[in-house]
Every structure is written in structure tokens, then in C-alpha cells.
Design a protein around this motif. Sequence first.
Motif, PDB file in Angstrom:
ATOM      1  N   HIS A  67      50.921  40.088  39.213  1.00 52.29           N
ATOM      2  CA  HIS A  67      49.932  39.826  40.591  1.00 52.29           C
ATOM      3  C   HIS A  67      49.239  38.283  40.222  1.00 52.29           C
ATOM      4  O   HIS A  67      50.037  36.688  40.138  1.00 52.29           O
ATOM      5  N   TYR A  68      48.083  38.157  39.433  1.00 51.83           N
ATOM      6  CA  TYR A  68      47.592  37.307  38.893  1.00 51.83           C
ATOM      7  C   TYR A  68      48.471  36.477  37.672  1.00 51.83           C
ATOM      8  O   TYR A  68      48.795  34.780  37.786  1.00 51.83           O
ATOM      9  N   ALA A  69      49.190  36.744  36.870  1.00 55.83           N
ATOM     10  CA  ALA A  69      50.377  36.253  35.882  1.00 55.83           C
ATOM     11  C   ALA A  69      51.171  34.764  35.673  1.00 55.83           C
ATOM     12  O   ALA A  69      51.640  34.113  36.119  1.00 55.83           O
ATOM     13  N   ALA A  70      51.482  35.881  37.951  1.00 53.30           N
ATOM     14  CA  ALA A  70      52.982  35.289  38.833  1.00 53.30           C
ATOM     15  C   ALA A  70      52.146  33.795  38.385  1.00 53.30           C
ATOM     16  O   ALA A  70      53.550  32.808  38.414  1.00 53.30           O
ATOM     17  N   PHE A  71      51.173  33.425  38.969  1.00 54.79           N
ATOM     18  CA  PHE A  71      51.172  32.134  39.830  1.00 54.79           C
ATOM     19  C   PHE A  71      50.209  30.947  38.125  1.00 54.79           C
ATOM     20  O   PHE A  71      50.602  30.084  38.506  1.00 54.79           O
ATOM     21  N   VAL A  72      49.642  32.073  37.209  1.00 56.90           N
ATOM     22  CA  VAL A  72      48.763  31.215  36.400  1.00 56.90           C
ATOM     23  C   VAL A  72      50.323  31.035  35.024  1.00 56.90           C
ATOM     24  O   VAL A  72      49.874  29.345  34.788  1.00 56.90           O
ATOM     25  N   TYR A  73      50.720  31.949  34.677  1.00 58.58           N
ATOM     26  CA  TYR A  73      52.739  31.581  34.097  1.00 58.58           C
ATOM     27  C   TYR A  73      53.094  30.978  34.910  1.00 58.58           C
ATOM     28  O   TYR A  73      53.370  30.021  33.517  1.00 58.58           O
ATOM     29  N   GLY A  74      53.274  31.038  36.322  1.00 61.89           N
ATOM     30  CA  GLY A  74      54.069  30.484  36.812  1.00 61.89           C
ATOM     31  C   GLY A  74      55.395  31.353  36.521  1.00 61.89           C
ATOM     32  O   GLY A  74      56.968  30.475  37.082  1.00 61.89           O
ATOM     33  N   TYR A  75      55.076  32.630  36.274  1.00 58.20           N
ATOM     34  CA  TYR A  75      56.772  33.335  36.418  1.00 58.20           C
ATOM     35  C   TYR A  75      57.111  33.333  37.775  1.00 58.20           C
ATOM     36  O   TYR A  75      56.402  33.276  38.751  1.00 58.20           O
ATOM     37  N   GLU A  76      58.480  34.700  38.052  1.00 56.80           N
ATOM     38  CA  GLU A  76      58.799  34.949  39.236  1.00 56.80           C
ATOM     39  C   GLU A  76      58.828  36.807  39.130  1.00 56.80           C
ATOM     40  O   GLU A  76      58.830  37.484  38.144  1.00 56.80           O
ATOM     41  N   VAL A  77      58.177  37.012  40.052  1.00 59.32           N
ATOM     42  CA  VAL A  77      58.152  38.363  40.466  1.00 59.32           C
ATOM     43  C   VAL A  77      58.396  38.941  41.146  1.00 59.32           C
ATOM     44  O   VAL A  77      58.506  38.938  42.459  1.00 59.32           O
ATOM     45  N   THR A  78      59.489  39.943  41.084  1.00 56.39           N
ATOM     46  CA  THR A  78      59.729  41.227  42.044  1.00 56.39           C
ATOM     47  C   THR A  78      59.621  42.407  42.669  1.00 56.39           C
ATOM     48  O   THR A  78      59.010  43.601  41.683  1.00 56.39           O
ATOM     49  N   SER A  79      59.461  42.464  43.665  1.00 58.34           N
ATOM     50  CA  SER A  79      58.268  43.547  43.935  1.00 58.34           C
ATOM     51  C   SER A  79      59.542  45.397  44.344  1.00 58.34           C
ATOM     52  O   SER A  79      60.415  44.815  44.633  1.00 58.34           O
ATOM     53  N   LEU A  80      59.450  46.320  43.896  1.00 61.51           N
ATOM     54  CA  LEU A  80      59.903  47.175  43.812  1.00 61.51           C
ATOM     55  C   LEU A  80      58.738  48.798  45.053  1.00 61.51           C
ATOM     56  O   LEU A  80      57.659  48.633  43.575  1.00 61.51           O
ATOM     57  N   ALA A  81      59.447  49.297  45.675  1.00 60.02           N
ATOM     58  CA  ALA A  81      58.158  49.587  46.556  1.00 60.02           C
ATOM     59  C   ALA A  81      59.149  51.309  46.219  1.00 60.02           C
ATOM     60  O   ALA A  81      57.770  51.621  45.984  1.00 60.02           O
ATOM     61  N   ASP A  82      60.218  51.199  45.692  1.00 57.54           N
ATOM     62  CA  ASP A  82      60.720  52.845  45.455  1.00 57.54           C
ATOM     63  C   ASP A  82      60.993  53.581  44.096  1.00 57.54           C
ATOM     64  O   ASP A  82      62.035  52.449  43.811  1.00 57.54           O
TER      65      ASP A  82
END
Length: 595
Positions: A241-256
Motif C-alpha cells: 500500500h504505502y510503498a505503491a505510491f511512495v516508490y511509485g510501483y504497480e500493485v495487483t490485488s489478489l483476493a483469493d
Amino acid sequence: MATPVVPDAIDVALGASSLSTAFLGRAAAAPNQIALREFGSDRSLRLGQWASRSRAIAGGLVRLGVGPGDRVALLLSTCMEFHLVDMGALLLGAVPFSMYVTSPVVQLAEIAANAAPRVIVTEAALADKARELAAGCPAIEHVVVLGDRAGGPSEYSLAELELLCPESFDAAAHGALATREDICTLVYTSGTTGPPKGVQFRHGAILHCLASIRQRFPTSAGDRALCYLPMAHVAERIYGHYAAFVYGYEVTSLADLGRMSEALCAVRPTRYFGTPRFYEKVLSGLHRFLGESPDGKRLQEAWDARCARVRAEQTGRPLPPGDDAADRETVRVLAEITGLDQTRFAVVAGAPSTLEVLEQIAALGIPINEFYGSSEVIIVTAGPPERVKLGTAGTALAGAQLRLAEDGEILVSGPTVTPGYFRDPDRTAEVLDAEGWFHTGDIGELDPDGYLRIVDRKKALIINSAGKNMSPANIEQAIKTGEPLLAQVYAFGDRRSYNVALIVLDRDGLVALAATLGIDDPGFAELSRRQEILHAVDAAVARGNARLSRVEQIKRFVVLDHDWPLGGEELTPTAKLKRREIAAKYAVEIDGLYA
């Protein structure tokens, strides 16, 4: 004329006055950059869209009466909307916090009573649980549900909340009010040692943690991460979460989590965080593949050769003969099967891992690194990438100070240490001394180079009837390592003359073994009672005992006919054993092993 130096975007974000301003600065600088994706769908959000929707959520929360310092509860699975709502609350200076969706209402009620949130945000599948919680907590004034709402006048859908935002709402002005000293979130402990405690974190602590990690491990806006653990876990909040916008990289959410292998192969993360159990599952899958592949023998020989070389490199022994370049090329197919072949930053944390697991992962060419931290101190050690010592949690990160008490307990001081538990001064005083040292409750060892090795939890140590101190975690790892049939091992022997164990079988490993033995699958419970299976478990325990001293060995055990789900009565959502609860629930079985 000298060329002006353009500030690095990550350094600018890390130097921000708060997470809120770091986020808004990132979104303004690269609004069209993809930031969030959802596995299993084509949904994605760019940084500018993330900022726009979070601004609307912030404005809507203000209309509901939420102000700076107020708490906002998030009862959400791992989904894209978490990022939107959490940031929306941060933008107005509120304190968002997550709750484990698998927790029973009675435990959630303890958390709500402590945090006193004014709003709870949830999803349709959990709406009834949220409503029951709100009915018993006077502080909760509104329930917000993803999708269509079905409640009364105090309930809103997320879309309705966003529509409440006034056109004049200034997110930047609100976000600028927060400082590095303000609280940005609460992380509630899993309750393995009593009622959950609300660990407070400052904006500055999170930013410092991310800065110290970046000093040791380069980051890039081109990185990709898979977010799959509950956001109530501090490590997932950091990396997913935080690193996604501080470092600026792409995060994919996996619910299952059942689709983890599929997601890893689709995302090919360059950064991956996992508990030891997740890496054990990766290895189990590879061993099954080797057993079924016509090329399995050749691949296994190359992997074994790579493991031997890793062990030699780690211990300083002469390197074994052979063509390592060819072996690396051969095992590349195994790394590709895991989906971690492009990973440059693979972290294992949450519990000590076994040396064998780390060696096997490293032999695949995946740069595995064991970190140490806790809910109260975030991340404080990591292996320097140029000299990783497998089996240790590395050395202290910038700003973190470590020392060992006389009994070996790890004490931590530094900018990432919590200021204390929310509204709980008594339990804060138990772990945070007058000089600012946090007493972790973990027993550790420091080698001459300052590398930390975790022994076990201080209160979890087995002290047998002869006064011998033993680490149950070490015993459990010795039995479980390299055994795809075993999911969990719980060792017991406190004040007894010998050690016993409860064993939980791995569903995938059980089915695979049954197929190998030509047994039709009649179901988990019946399979776990088959003599052929019990003989295999007995052999696995014997192999594990060979790694232990005589006093540590498991003398008797029982194989349970059911598994232990994450977040259930026996395991935390991050696969830690709830030792006290297990001892109480299975007292009859344990006593029977001493009959």
C-alpha cells in the motif's frame, strides 16, 4: 551553465511532511501511471484516478462528521477499494485502520471498543458482520458498503459517499495539515497473547522505514508487487500500500489465495513479500512437478547441485565441481514455474524460516532475504544484498538500534518504534521502557558481524521437566522442512518428560500422495486416517527427528483429520500458531499422547 539537478521522485516522496502529501505529490507528477490492478478482472486505476476518488471519499467522510484524528474502520478483504478508502481517510487527517475479516464479531468488538471509529467501511459479503458490530459499538455512526447498500439511513454505498463530497473540498489543504509526528494508522495485534492491542504508527515512522529499505534495496517505478495478505498486517500495508505510491510501483490485488500460483505467473512480481509458509507451498508445488515430469530427474540433479553450491558459498567451503552456469540455466524453468523468476527483491518475514527452504529458493536464482520486525517496530533488520547470510535476519537498517537483554530478548530503539498502544498505557509500559527501548518478546542471537538470528518467542520456549529449554519453532521447522505432506506441526513438551506433536496435513500434498499410492480421494478426513498416509507421516517425523538432538525429538504425535484455516482458531491470518488456543482446544489429544 551547469545542468540543474532534477530531484528523484522517490526521494521527494520520502522527504514529504506526511504520507498524504507524498501521495498527492506522486499523483500530480505522474497522473497517468498505472498504480493499482485487480487480479482476475480488467480493473485498474491510474495514480490520478486514485487521487480523484480518494479526494471524493475524503470529502464524503467530512460530510459524515469525520475529522482529523478520528478513526475509520476498514473491514475489507484484499481489494482495490481498500487503497481508495484508506487514502481518503488519510487525506483528511483521520486514522484509518484495518480489521481481519476472518475475526469473529466478539474480537472485532474488542477492537472497536478501543478504537471507537466513527465510520466502518466494508463490502457486501461482510455487511451483516459490520452491522452487528456497529449495533454494539455506540461510537460507530455510519456504515459504508461497497456496492449497493441495504441498510437504514445511517448506511451509504461507497458511490453515495463519494457523491457527498462538496465541490469546494480541498484535499491538498487537508492533507497538508498532517505532520510526520501525527498518527497515520493503527495496527491491531492478532490477539495471540490476550485482547488485541492497537499499535500506533506515525506518518514519519512509515516514511523512515521505506527510506531505510530503499537505502539497501534499489527501487523503481517499473517494479510490480502482488498484494494478497490482509491489510491489517503491517508488512502488507508497507509493501502493498504505502510503498505503491511512495516508490511509485504497480500493485495487483489478489483476493483469493487459492489462485496464488496463477497470479504469480500472471503478474511476475519484481518485489514479493511472503511468510515462510508461502515459500514452503511454492517448494511443495515444485517437488510435485518434478515427481510428475519426465524431465524431473535432470531438473532435480541441477537443483541439488545449485543447493550444494549455495551451501558452500554460505559457509566458505570450497565450491563443488560442476558447470554452475549450465545448472543455473537448467533450473531457470523451475523459477519460471513459480512466477518469481523476475523477482529482484524476495522477502520472507513474519516468522523464522528454515535454512533448507531459504537455500532451495536461493538455488533457483531468486534473491531471498529474511527480514525481522514486528507490529510495533515495523521492519528493523534485513540482509545486505551483497552479503546475505541465509538463516539470519540480517543487520540493522538505518536508524534502528538493536541490543540483547541478559536473557537474549531482542530490544529495539529507533524512529520506527511505536509510541505505544492506543488507549492502553498499562500494556504500553510493559513493553516500552523509559529509555525508549521496545521489548519484543523474541529471543535472538547476534553474530560478530551484527547479523541477527531469531531463536523463538520468549514465552513460547518449552522448558521440560528436567529444566531443558527448547525452541518449539525450531522443532516444528525441523519436522516440517521439505515435507510437502505436512502443513502444520505444533510441538508441546512444557513441564513434561518428552515432546509430542499435533500434525496437520497439507491438502495438496495429501491428494498428490494419495494419487501416487493409487488411492481414490474419499475426502480429507478419511484420507488422513489411512494407514498408508500415517506411515508416510511417521517417516517424515523420523526424518525431522534426525535433525534434532535427542531431548528435542518428537516421541509421539497425532495426525488431525481436519486442517487449520488462516484466521481460524489455531492460526493467525499470517499463519502463526496460536499456541495458547491450540493447547486449550486440543488438551485431550495432548494429554492422550502422555497416557
